[in-house]
Design an enzyme around this catalytic site. Structure first.
Site, mmCIF file in Angstrom:
data_model
loop_
_atom_site.group_PDB
_atom_site.id
_atom_site.type_symbol
_atom_site.label_atom_id
_atom_site.label_comp_id
_atom_site.label_asym_id
_atom_site.label_seq_id
_atom_site.Cartn_x
_atom_site.Cartn_y
_atom_site.Cartn_z
ATOM 1 N N LYS A 116 0.876 -1.179 0.000
ATOM 2 C CA LYS A 116 0.000 0.000 0.000
ATOM 3 C C LYS A 116 0.907 1.221 0.000
ATOM 4 O O LYS A 116 1.653 1.454 0.951
ATOM 5 C CB LYS A 116 -0.895 -0.023 1.231
ATOM 6 C CG LYS A 116 -1.762 1.224 1.394
ATOM 7 C CD LYS A 116 -2.693 1.072 2.588
ATOM 8 C CE LYS A 116 -3.409 2.359 2.954
ATOM 9 N NZ LYS A 116 -4.194 2.217 4.201
ATOM 10 N N TRP A 117 0.834 2.014 -1.057
ATOM 11 C CA TRP A 117 1.717 3.163 -1.259
ATOM 12 C C TRP A 117 0.913 4.424 -0.982
ATOM 13 O O TRP A 117 0.047 4.797 -1.761
ATOM 14 C CB TRP A 117 2.222 3.133 -2.692
ATOM 15 C CG TRP A 117 3.098 4.258 -3.134
ATOM 16 C CD1 TRP A 117 2.953 5.588 -2.859
ATOM 17 C CD2 TRP A 117 4.244 4.163 -3.989
ATOM 18 N NE1 TRP A 117 3.933 6.315 -3.476
ATOM 19 C CE2 TRP A 117 4.736 5.469 -4.181
ATOM 20 C CE3 TRP A 117 4.899 3.100 -4.613
ATOM 21 C CZ2 TRP A 117 5.842 5.729 -4.984
ATOM 22 C CZ3 TRP A 117 5.998 3.374 -5.408
ATOM 23 C CH2 TRP A 117 6.470 4.670 -5.582
ATOM 24 N N ASP A 118 1.237 5.071 0.118
ATOM 25 C CA ASP A 118 0.457 6.218 0.573
ATOM 26 C C ASP A 118 1.153 7.530 0.210
ATOM 27 O O ASP A 118 2.344 7.552 -0.129
ATOM 28 C CB ASP A 118 0.294 6.110 2.099
ATOM 29 C CG ASP A 118 -0.986 6.749 2.605
ATOM 30 O OD1 ASP A 118 -1.573 7.563 1.873
ATOM 31 O OD2 ASP A 118 -1.382 6.436 3.738
ATOM 32 N N MET A 119 0.431 8.629 0.293
ATOM 33 C CA MET A 119 0.961 9.971 0.003
ATOM 34 C C MET A 119 0.057 10.952 0.740
ATOM 35 O O MET A 119 -1.059 11.178 0.321
ATOM 36 C CB MET A 119 0.888 10.185 -1.508
ATOM 37 C CG MET A 119 1.584 11.405 -2.053
ATOM 38 S SD MET A 119 0.612 12.923 -1.839
ATOM 39 C CE MET A 119 1.586 14.070 -2.715
ATOM 40 N N ASN A 120 0.558 11.477 1.862
ATOM 41 C CA ASN A 120 -0.347 12.163 2.789
ATOM 42 C C ASN A 120 -0.154 13.662 2.957
ATOM 43 O O ASN A 120 -0.570 14.229 3.960
ATOM 44 C CB ASN A 120 -0.270 11.499 4.168
ATOM 45 C CG ASN A 120 -0.981 10.157 4.185
ATOM 46 O OD1 ASN A 120 -2.053 10.018 3.614
ATOM 47 N ND2 ASN A 120 -0.385 9.170 4.819
ATOM 48 N N CYS B 270 -2.700 5.177 -2.574
ATOM 49 C CA CYS B 270 -3.485 5.790 -1.513
ATOM 50 C C CYS B 270 -2.942 7.197 -1.349
ATOM 51 O O CYS B 270 -1.754 7.439 -1.554
ATOM 52 C CB CYS B 270 -3.286 4.991 -0.224
ATOM 53 S SG CYS B 270 -4.049 5.720 1.240
ATOM 54 N N ASP C 262 -10.499 7.500 3.178
ATOM 55 C CA ASP C 262 -10.306 7.178 4.591
ATOM 56 C C ASP C 262 -11.640 7.114 5.313
ATOM 57 O O ASP C 262 -11.709 6.674 6.456
ATOM 58 C CB ASP C 262 -9.419 8.239 5.266
ATOM 59 C CG ASP C 262 -7.943 7.916 5.103
ATOM 60 O OD1 ASP C 262 -7.620 6.810 4.623
ATOM 61 O OD2 ASP C 262 -7.111 8.778 5.460
HETATM 62 C C1 GLA Z 1 -3.455 7.593 5.471
HETATM 63 C C2 GLA Z 1 -4.177 6.447 4.792
HETATM 64 C C3 GLA Z 1 -4.709 5.496 5.835
HETATM 65 C C4 GLA Z 1 -3.590 4.981 6.691
HETATM 66 C C5 GLA Z 1 -2.835 6.144 7.305
HETATM 67 C C6 GLA Z 1 -1.588 5.664 8.000
HETATM 68 O O1 GLA Z 1 -4.345 8.401 6.158
HETATM 69 O O2 GLA Z 1 -5.181 6.914 3.961
HETATM 70 O O3 GLA Z 1 -5.387 4.426 5.215
HETATM 71 O O4 GLA Z 1 -2.742 4.191 5.907
HETATM 72 O O5 GLA Z 1 -2.454 7.103 6.330
HETATM 73 O O6 GLA Z 1 -0.891 6.705 8.567
#
Ligand code: GLA
Length: 733
Positions: free
Chosen positions: A475-479, A525, A547
Site C-alpha cells: 500500500k503506497w500512501d501519500m499524505n 493511496c 479514509d
Molecule cells: C493515510 C491512509 C490510511 C492509513 C494512514 C496511516 O491516512 O489513507 O489508510 O494508511 O495514512 O498513517
C-alpha cells in the site's frame, strides 16, 4: 477503424464504427477542428463546416478570404494571432515575444500506439489501435510540435498527447503545454466534475456552461481529493441511461487544469493538461518535452455507457501486469484496528482471526518502522522498529504466510518527517526554500523526487525489505500536498520543472519496484482517495478510495468514483462501528454490501466482533469469493443516486447477461411511503431471471421495475435506516 489523409483538401479523418474525428489544415497552415461526434461517411471536403464570414471588428488572418483564427475552431491554438480564447500552449522566445504559428509540415499514420517516456499511457495491439502523429512547426523559433491521436477499434475513444521538440537555434521556454484542446461548435453542454475533500471524495457536481470559463484544477502537487482529473460534458437531457456526453480523463497524477470556455460566438473550447501556473519548461536546442495523455470518450447512450467505456478501457488497456483483469485478494488491514500501537504478537492474533474468517491477505499499515509511534516522526527511516517487529518484516511475513495468508505492508516513500534520521542527514532532500518558512502537513515534508539520487536512495531502502520477505502486496500512501515547491541546488530557470519532475520521480520509483517485483499487487493511496486518477492505475491497479469507511458515506464516495474508474480499482473495506470518521453506527450488513463492490476487505480487529457478527463476516467473504469476478468486473450500472435521494441502487451484469447482482441501500428511511419500483438495466429483455424465490423476464425488470419490498428483494426494508440488500439474478435454464 481507420485514419485517412485527404491530400487534396488537407483533411484528416479518424474513425471507427462509433465515432469520427475530423481536422484540416487551415489556409495559414495551422490545424483547424471540423468535427467530433458520431461516425460519418468519409467525405473528401468537409471544409464548409468551418466558418468563413465577414463580421465587423473581427481581426482576420487574411482579409480577402475572410479567414479568422477567432471564428474558426482550432486544433491546438496559440495566443496572439487573433484567437482570443485560452491557448493550448505558450512558448517564450529569447527576444521576449511569445506568438507561435504552428504550420503543418507532415504526419505519420501507424498501427498501435507508442509508449510515453516516463509517463503512464494506454496501450494495445496493432489490431486494436491506429495512431496519427501530426508534425507542426514554427518557422521563426524552430519549435516542432507533434500532436498524437490514437483511435481504438472497439471503443468510442481517442487518446491524445503532445510532444515539443526544440529544433531551433536558441533556448525556448514552454510555459504552458496542455495535452488536449477540443473546440466544439456549440456550448449547449453541462459540465460535470467530481469534487470533494479528504473523507468526502468525488461528489458529482453539475454546472451550467455559459459565456466565460468553467474550470477545475489542482495545484497541490497531486491530483487531489478536491478535484478529480476527470470531467464530463453532457447535454442537459443526458442522464444515466440515455443522451450524449463526452468524457475527458487525464492520465496523470500531478497538478492539472481542466477548463471549458464559451466564447462570444457560442463556441466551446475544452482544454486539459498539466497546470500552467506551476509549470515552466526551458528547452535548449535539441531538447524535447512530452505531455501526459488525455482519454476522450463519447457516448450517445447516457452516463452509464460512458463509465462502462472507461471501466473496460482501463481494465484492458491501462492496468498492466499480473493483476490485470484478476480478482483481487480479500484483505484485512490493521490500520483502524490498532493504528500504530501494535506488537508482532497482537498483529498475529488479528491475522489469525482474518484467516479464520476466510480472508486471503494481511496488510500491515503505518507504524512498523523507525521510531514511528505517532505521526510526528520517522517517515524516511524505512527500517523495521525492533520493538514492534523483533524478527523484522521478514519474520512477521513468514509467520503470516505460514498461517495460509499472503502478506503486504504500508509505505509512504515520497515523505520525510523533520524528526527523522533521513532528514537530519539530508535536509536538502526535502522540497523547501532555504531561509523561508517551511509549512508542514501531518508533521511531514515532501521528499524531492525530482532528484534522481533521492529516488535511488528510497528504492534501495524498500528493495532491501521487500527482497528478503515473502511480500505480495504494497500500500503506497501519500499524505500531504506540496508547498514552498523548490528543488534545493537546482538553477533558477529549472525550478519551473520541479512539480512535474517530482511526479516523474514517483512514476520512476513505481516502475523500478514493479520491475524488480512483478508479482506484487500495488494499492495507491493518498489520505484515502487523494490520488485516484488514471495515471496511478497504470502502476497500481487499485486505490484506497477514501479514509472515510462509514457504510453510508461510502455509498456516495464509491458511487461518484464509478463515473470515471472501474469497480476493480476501488479499494473498499468494512470497518468497525461506531465509525472512526463519522461516529455513525451502520449495520454490518450494509457495510459489507457497499464494500463488496470494490477491491474488498476489512479494516478492524475481527476478534472484537460478536459471534453473530463474525458469522456474518464469514458469510460476506464466502459470498464475495463466489461472485467476485462479477462484482469486480461485471458491467456496472448506477440506478439510483444517493445524491438525489436518501437511497441508492446499483447493479453489475455479466458479459453474456446471464447473471446480475443488484444492491439497494437506504441511508435514511422516510416513514409512510410506498416503496415503489426500481428499473434495472443491462439485462436481456427476453431472458427469464430467477431472483430470490421469484422469476421475472428481463423486460419486466427493466421496463416496469422490481418492487423495493422484502418479498421481492429479501432482507430489504426501505422503512429502516441503514438498510440494504443484495439480490442475485440468474438466468433460468
Ligand atoms: C493515510 C491512509 C490510511 C492509513 C494512514 C496511516 O491516512 O489513507 O489508510 O494508511 O495514512 O498513517
Amino acid at each position: 477503424m481507420n485514419i485517412i489523409w485527404h491530400a487534396k483538401t488537407k483533411q484528416f479523418h479518424l474513425y471507427n464504427d462509433q465515432i469520427s474525428y475530423i481536422m484540416y489544415v487551415q489556409p495559414n497552415g495551422e490545424l483547424g477542428q471540423l468535427y467530433f461526434g458520431k461516425r460519418l461517411h468519409d467525405t473528401e471536403d468537409l471544409i464548409y463546416l468551418s466558418d468563413r464570414i465577414g463580421l465587423s471588428l473581427v481581426t482576420y488572418y487574411d482579409m480577402e478570404s475572410q479567414f479568422s483564427m477567432e471564428l474558426n475552431r482550432q486544433e491546438y491554438p496559440s495566443f496572439g494571432s487573433g484567437d482570443f480564447s485560452s491557448p493550448a500552449f505558450r512558448i517564450l522566445e529569447e527576444d521576449g515575444s511569445s506568438v507561435t504559428n504552428l504550420k503543418h509540415v507532415g504526419h505519420e499514420i501507424y498501427a498501435s500506439k507508442k509508449a510515453l517516456p516516463g509517463l503512464p499511457a494506454l496501450y494495445g495491439t496493432e489490431e486494436e489501435i491506429t495512431s496519427l502523429e501530426i508534425q507542426l512547426q514554427d518557422e521563426k523559433n524552430g519549435m516542432h510540435v507533434f500532436l498524437t491521436y490514437s483511435i481504438f477499434r472497439d471503443y468510442p475513444v481517442i487518446v491524445r498527447s503532445t510532444r515539443f521538440e526544440n529544433r531551433g537555434k536558441s533556448e525556448l521556454v514552454l510555459d504552458r503545454a496542455l495535452s488536449l484542446c477540443l473546440d466544439l461548435p456549440d456550448a449547449e453542454y453541462e459540465w460535470m466534475q467530481f469534487s470533494g475533500a479528504w473523507a468526502r471524495e468525488r461528489r458529482p457536481i453539475t454546472r451550467k456552461i455559459d459565456k466565460g470559463i468553467v474550470a477545475i484544477e489542482s495545484k497541490r502537487g497531486h491530483s487531489s481529493p478536491n478535484q478529480n482529473p476527470f470531467v464530463i460534458l453532457k447535454r442537459a437531457n443526458t442522464d444515466e441511461f440515455a443522451g450524449e456526453a463526452i468524457g475527458f480523463s487525464f492520465v496523470y497524477s500531478g497538478n492539472f487544469l481542466a477548463q471549458a470556455e464559451c466564447d462570444t460566438y457560442g463556441k466551446l473550447r475544452f482544454l486539459m493538461g498539466i497546470h500552467p501556473d506551476t509549470f515552466s519548461w526551458s528547452m535548449k536546442p535539441g531538447e524535447n518535452f512530452v505531455t501526459p495523455e488525455v482519454v476522450m470518450a463519447r457516448t450517445t447512450q447516457g452516463l452509464n455507457d460512458l463509465s462502462q467505456t472507461y471501466h473496460s478501457l482501463y481494465n484492458n488497456h491501462l492496468v498492466r501486469g499480473k493483476w490485470k483483469n484478476q480478482e483481487r485478494p480479500i484483505l484485512l488491514n490493521n490500520w483502524e484496528a490498532t493504528y500504530m500501537d501494535f506488537t508482532e504478537e497482537s498483529i498475529l492474533k488479528i491475522a489469525a482471526k482474518a484467516k479464520e474468517a476466510g480472508a486471503e491477505l494481511f496488510v500491515l499499515d503505518d507504524g512498523w518502522f523507525g521510531k514511528r509511534n505517532d505521526d510526528h516522526r520517522a517517515l524516511g527511516d524505512w527500517v523495521e522498529n525492533p520493538e514492534k517487529l523483533p524478527n523484522g518484516m521478514k519474520g512477521l511475513a513468514e509467520k503470516v504466510v505460514a498461517m495460509g495468508l499472503k502478506f503486504g505492508f504500508w509505505i509512504e516513500p515520497e515523505m520525510v518527517n523533520p524528526d527523522s534520521d533521513l532528514y537530519r542527514a539530508h535536509p536538502e532532500w526535502a522540497i523547501a526554500i532555504p531561509d523561508r518558512h517551511k509549512s508542514l502537513g501531518r508533521w511531514q515534508m515532501v521528499l524531492d523526487f525530482s532528484k534522481e539520487e533521492v529516488v535511488d536512495y528510497i528504492y534501495g531502502m524498500l528493495h532491501r525489505i521487500i527482497k528478503d520477505a515473502p511480500i505480495s502486496y504494497i500500500k503506497w500512501d501519500m499524505n500531504r500536498t506540496l508547498t514552498e515547491c523548490f528543488s534545493q541546488g537546482l538553477p533558477a530557470k529549472e525550478q519551473g520543472k520541479v512539480y512535474h519532475k517530482h511526479i516523474l520521480g514517483v512514476y520512476r520509483l513505481y516502475e523500478r519496484l514493479e520491475e524488480a517485483f512483478p508479482d506484487i499487487l500495488f494499492e495507491s493511496c493518498s489520505s484515502g482517495g487523494g490520488r485516484f486518477d488514471a495515471g496511478m492505475l497504470y502502476y497500481a491497479p487499485q486505490a484506497w478510495c477514501s479514509d472515510n469507511t462509514d457504510g453510508e458515506d461510502r455509498v456516495m464516495i464509491q458511487y461518484g468514483t464509478t463515473y470515471g474508474y472501474p469497480v476493480s480499482s476501488i479499494g473498499a473495506h468494512v470497518s468497525a462501528v461506531p465509525n472512526h470518521q463519522t461516529g455513525r453506527v451502520v449495520p454490518i450488513t450494509m457495510r459489507g454490501h457497499v464494500a463488496m463492490f470494490g477491491a474488498f476487505g476489512y479494516e478492524l480487529d475481527l476478534n472484537r466482533l460478536t459471534e453473530d457478527e463474525f458469522a456474518m463476516v464469514q458469510e460476506q467473504i464466502r459470498f464475495v469469493k463466489e461472485h467476485r469476478k462479477l462484482l469486480q468486473y461485471g458491467k456496472f450500472y448506477r440506478l439510483r443516486s444517493p445524491f438525489e435521494k436518501n437511497q441508492a441502487a446499483w447493479m453489475v451484469v455479466s458479459e453474456d447477461k446471464s447473471k446480475a447482482i443488484l444492491a439497494v441501500y437506504t441511508m435514511r428511511a422516510t416513514v409512510n411511503i410506498i416503496p415503489g419500483l426500481l428499473k434495472l438495466d443491462g439485462l436481456d429483455p427476453d431472458k427469464k431471471y430467477g431472483a430470490g424465490d421469484k422469476e421475472y423476464y428481463g423486460d419486466v425488470l427493466m421496463e416496469a421495475g422490481i418492487p423495493l419490498r422484502d418479498d421481492c428483494i429479501p432482507g430489504y426494508n426501505m422503512g429502516h435506516d441503514g438498510n440494504s440488500a443484495i439480490l442475485v439474478l440468474e438466468e433460468c435454464k
